[in-house]
Write a protein that holds these residues in place. Structure first.
Motif, PDB file in Angstrom:
ATOM      1  N   GLY A  43      45.214 -68.404  65.603  1.00 58.90           N
ATOM      2  CA  GLY A  43      44.646 -68.103  66.911  1.00 58.90           C
ATOM      3  C   GLY A  43      45.577 -68.224  68.099  1.00 58.90           C
ATOM      4  N   GLN A  44      46.857 -68.502  67.888  1.00 57.96           N
ATOM      5  CA  GLN A  44      47.782 -68.711  69.010  1.00 57.96           C
ATOM      6  C   GLN A  44      48.482 -67.408  69.418  1.00 57.96           C
ATOM      7  N   LEU A  45      48.504 -67.106  70.710  1.00 56.80           N
ATOM      8  CA  LEU A  45      49.157 -65.882  71.193  1.00 56.80           C
ATOM      9  C   LEU A  45      50.457 -66.124  71.954  1.00 56.80           C
ATOM     10  N   CYS A  46      50.599 -67.296  72.584  1.00 48.77           N
ATOM     11  CA  CYS A  46      51.721 -67.524  73.504  1.00 48.77           C
ATOM     12  C   CYS A  46      52.748 -68.464  72.895  1.00 48.77           C
ATOM     13  N   PHE A  47      54.008 -68.020  72.882  1.00 50.05           N
ATOM     14  CA  PHE A  47      55.078 -68.787  72.255  1.00 50.05           C
ATOM     15  C   PHE A  47      56.258 -68.924  73.208  1.00 50.05           C
ATOM     16  N   GLY A  48      56.886 -70.099  73.185  1.00 50.83           N
ATOM     17  CA  GLY A  48      58.024 -70.382  74.042  1.00 50.83           C
ATOM     18  C   GLY A  48      59.303 -70.494  73.237  1.00 50.83           C
ATOM     19  N   GLU A  49      60.370 -69.890  73.752  1.00 48.77           N
ATOM     20  CA  GLU A  49      61.678 -69.910  73.087  1.00 48.77           C
ATOM     21  C   GLU A  49      62.749 -70.303  74.097  1.00 48.77           C
ATOM     22  N   SER A  50      63.802 -70.989  73.610  1.00 52.98           N
ATOM     23  CA  SER A  50      64.874 -71.477  74.484  1.00 52.98           C
ATOM     24  C   SER A  50      66.213 -70.800  74.262  1.00 52.98           C
ATOM     25  N   TYR A  51      66.416 -70.261  73.063  1.00 53.86           N
ATOM     26  CA  TYR A  51      67.731 -69.710  72.720  1.00 53.86           C
ATOM     27  C   TYR A  51      67.580 -68.205  72.573  1.00 53.86           C
ATOM     28  N   LEU A  52      68.297 -67.453  73.410  1.00 54.24           N
ATOM     29  CA  LEU A  52      68.009 -66.022  73.517  1.00 54.24           C
ATOM     30  C   LEU A  52      68.210 -65.260  72.213  1.00 54.24           C
ATOM     31  N   GLU A  68      52.630 -63.067  73.256  1.00 54.37           N
ATOM     32  CA  GLU A  68      53.177 -63.204  74.618  1.00 54.37           C
ATOM     33  C   GLU A  68      54.325 -64.209  74.560  1.00 54.37           C
ATOM     34  N   TRP A  69      55.523 -63.762  74.968  1.00 56.91           N
ATOM     35  CA  TRP A  69      56.726 -64.588  74.846  1.00 56.91           C
ATOM     36  C   TRP A  69      57.116 -65.192  76.184  1.00 56.91           C
ATOM     37  N   HIS A  70      57.432 -66.472  76.138  1.00 60.91           N
ATOM     38  CA  HIS A  70      57.850 -67.212  77.340  1.00 60.91           C
ATOM     39  C   HIS A  70      59.264 -67.732  77.139  1.00 60.91           C
ATOM     40  N   PHE A  71      60.162 -67.446  78.068  1.00 58.63           N
ATOM     41  CA  PHE A  71      61.518 -67.991  77.971  1.00 58.63           C
ATOM     42  C   PHE A  71      61.553 -69.314  78.726  1.00 58.63           C
ATOM     43  N   ILE A  72      61.962 -70.398  78.038  1.00 60.21           N
ATOM     44  CA  ILE A  72      61.910 -71.738  78.646  1.00 60.21           C
ATOM     45  C   ILE A  72      63.264 -72.422  78.651  1.00 60.21           C
ATOM     46  N   GLY A  73      64.319 -71.720  78.214  1.00 63.63           N
ATOM     47  CA  GLY A  73      65.638 -72.339  78.123  1.00 63.63           C
ATOM     48  C   GLY A  73      66.503 -72.057  79.341  1.00 63.63           C
ATOM     49  N   PRO A  74      67.683 -72.645  79.367  1.00 60.32           N
ATOM     50  CA  PRO A  74      68.610 -72.374  80.473  1.00 60.32           C
ATOM     51  C   PRO A  74      68.993 -70.886  80.481  1.00 60.32           C
ATOM     52  N   ILE A  75      69.083 -70.297  81.674  1.00 69.94           N
ATOM     53  CA  ILE A  75      69.450 -68.872  81.772  1.00 69.94           C
ATOM     54  C   ILE A  75      70.775 -68.726  82.490  1.00 69.94           C
ATOM     55  N   GLN A  76      71.738 -68.102  81.824  1.00 75.44           N
ATOM     56  CA  GLN A  76      72.970 -67.680  82.492  1.00 75.44           C
ATOM     57  C   GLN A  76      72.826 -66.203  82.856  1.00 75.44           C
ATOM     58  N   SER A  77      73.706 -65.755  83.745  1.00 74.15           N
ATOM     59  CA  SER A  77      73.624 -64.368  84.244  1.00 74.15           C
ATOM     60  C   SER A  77      73.624 -63.343  83.125  1.00 74.15           C
ATOM     61  N   ASN A  78      74.408 -63.596  82.083  1.00 75.77           N
ATOM     62  CA  ASN A  78      74.512 -62.589  81.026  1.00 75.77           C
ATOM     63  C   ASN A  78      73.259 -62.500  80.153  1.00 75.77           C
ATOM     64  N   LYS A  79      72.276 -63.353  80.408  1.00 74.00           N
ATOM     65  CA  LYS A  79      71.027 -63.271  79.628  1.00 74.00           C
ATOM     66  C   LYS A  79      69.896 -62.589  80.386  1.00 74.00           C
ATOM     67  N   THR A  80      70.098 -62.324  81.664  1.00 77.65           N
ATOM     68  CA  THR A  80      68.950 -61.895  82.475  1.00 77.65           C
ATOM     69  C   THR A  80      68.379 -60.555  82.035  1.00 77.65           C
ATOM     70  N   GLN A  81      69.263 -59.630  81.635  1.00 75.44           N
ATOM     71  CA  GLN A  81      68.808 -58.299  81.228  1.00 75.44           C
ATOM     72  C   GLN A  81      67.830 -58.398  80.054  1.00 75.44           C
ATOM     73  N   ALA A  82      68.240 -59.107  79.020  1.00 73.65           N
ATOM     74  CA  ALA A  82      67.399 -59.202  77.825  1.00 73.65           C
ATOM     75  C   ALA A  82      66.136 -60.018  78.102  1.00 73.65           C
ATOM     76  N   VAL A  83      66.259 -61.061  78.887  1.00 76.00           N
ATOM     77  CA  VAL A  83      65.065 -61.859  79.199  1.00 76.00           C
ATOM     78  C   VAL A  83      64.051 -60.999  79.963  1.00 76.00           C
ATOM     79  N   ALA A  84      64.542 -60.235  80.933  1.00 76.07           N
ATOM     80  CA  ALA A  84      63.638 -59.396  81.745  1.00 76.07           C
ATOM     81  C   ALA A  84      62.955 -58.322  80.900  1.00 76.07           C
ATOM     82  N   ALA A  85      63.626 -57.891  79.842  1.00 72.83           N
ATOM     83  CA  ALA A  85      63.077 -56.799  79.035  1.00 72.83           C
ATOM     84  C   ALA A  85      62.122 -57.275  77.936  1.00 72.83           C
TER      85      ALA A  85
END
Ligand SMILES: *Cc1c(COP(=O)(O)O)cnc(C)c1O
Length: 222
Positions: A43-52, A68-85
């Motif tokens: 029954g769980q829909l929402c999951f959190g991940e830290s490592y891209l 539904e995916w939630h990003f909860i880890g540290p974000i460097q500039s080179n990860k923003t594109q993939a996180v946003a998508a």
């Protein structure tokens, strides 16, 4: 997972809050796509991940499920594109540059990216998160950006025997931002060991991993 849900409901009841006032984000970092699939079946829909990279592999594996995916880890500039998508929420925005890049990269076809500001509530030197005194300026900046919806604040407390005072400080900061016109509804705080005290202090999302999946193999926590 049912045991964690019982803990959440019990803490909400003790706090005099409604049974749906806080919800569970299952933190699946380091655990397999199969473990996530089993949690979805329960029954769980929402999951959190830290490592891209790890997250992207699992997101691809589980494309057939409406997760539904939630990003909860540290974000460097080179990860923003993939996180946003690939994510619906980001809990760990702590500087304007990262917010700008997420806004620019959020695909038009997707709804606005839901954002929390990570706050270094304990003020530890080595830690991610904006300092509490800088949170309002960052919140105002994010609220000027298209494609992002600022929802609230997130924190990872310093490891002390009682995290509750730190959760209380995050709640006070949220109230202060709202008194300044921010209109935020989310406090992302509380993990396996301290979700009860977070809920007593007003958490609306608790992020729980090991209490559901068991202890993680020794991968360093972010
Ligand atoms: C790993 C992690 C969690 C979950 O921690 P557990 O102790 O396994 O419940 C929550 N939030 C963040 C940001 C994490 O990195």
């Amino acid at each position: 997972m049912q045991a964690v849900k019982c803990r959440i409901l019990h803490a909400l009841d003790e706090a005099g809050r409604a049974p749906d006032a806080a919800w569970l984000l299952v933190v699946s970092k380091t655990f397999s796509a199969e473990a996530i699939r089993a949690a979805w079946q329960a029954g769980q829909l929402c999951f959190g991940e830290s490592y891209l990279q790890e997250a992207l592999a699992k997101i691809a594996d589980l494309q057939d499920l409406p997760l539904e995916w939630h990003f909860i880890g540290p974000i460097q500039s080179n990860k923003t594109q993939a996180v946003a998508a690939h994510f619906s929420w980001v809990h760990s925005v702590d500087r304007a540059k990262i917010a700008d890049r997420l806004a620019a990269a959020r695909p038009d076809a997707l709804p606005p990216l839901q954002v929390c500001i990570e706050v270094n509530i304990s003020g530890e030197a080595s830690k991610g998160g904006v300092m509490p005194q800088d949170a309002l300026a960052l919140a105002r900046h994010i609220q000027t950006l298209p494609r992002l919806q600022l929802r609230g604040l997130m924190t990872i407390p310093a490891p002390t025997c009682d995290a509750r005072p730190q959760f209380g400080q995050l709640r006070a900061l949220l109230q202060q931002l709202n008194a300044s016109g921010c209109n935020l509804d989310t406090l992302s705080m509380g993990m396996s060991d301290d979700l009860e005290s977070a809920i007593l202090e007003g958490a609306t999302i608790v992020r729980v991993g090991s209490a559901i999946f068991g202890a993680r193999a020794s991968k360093i926590q972010p």
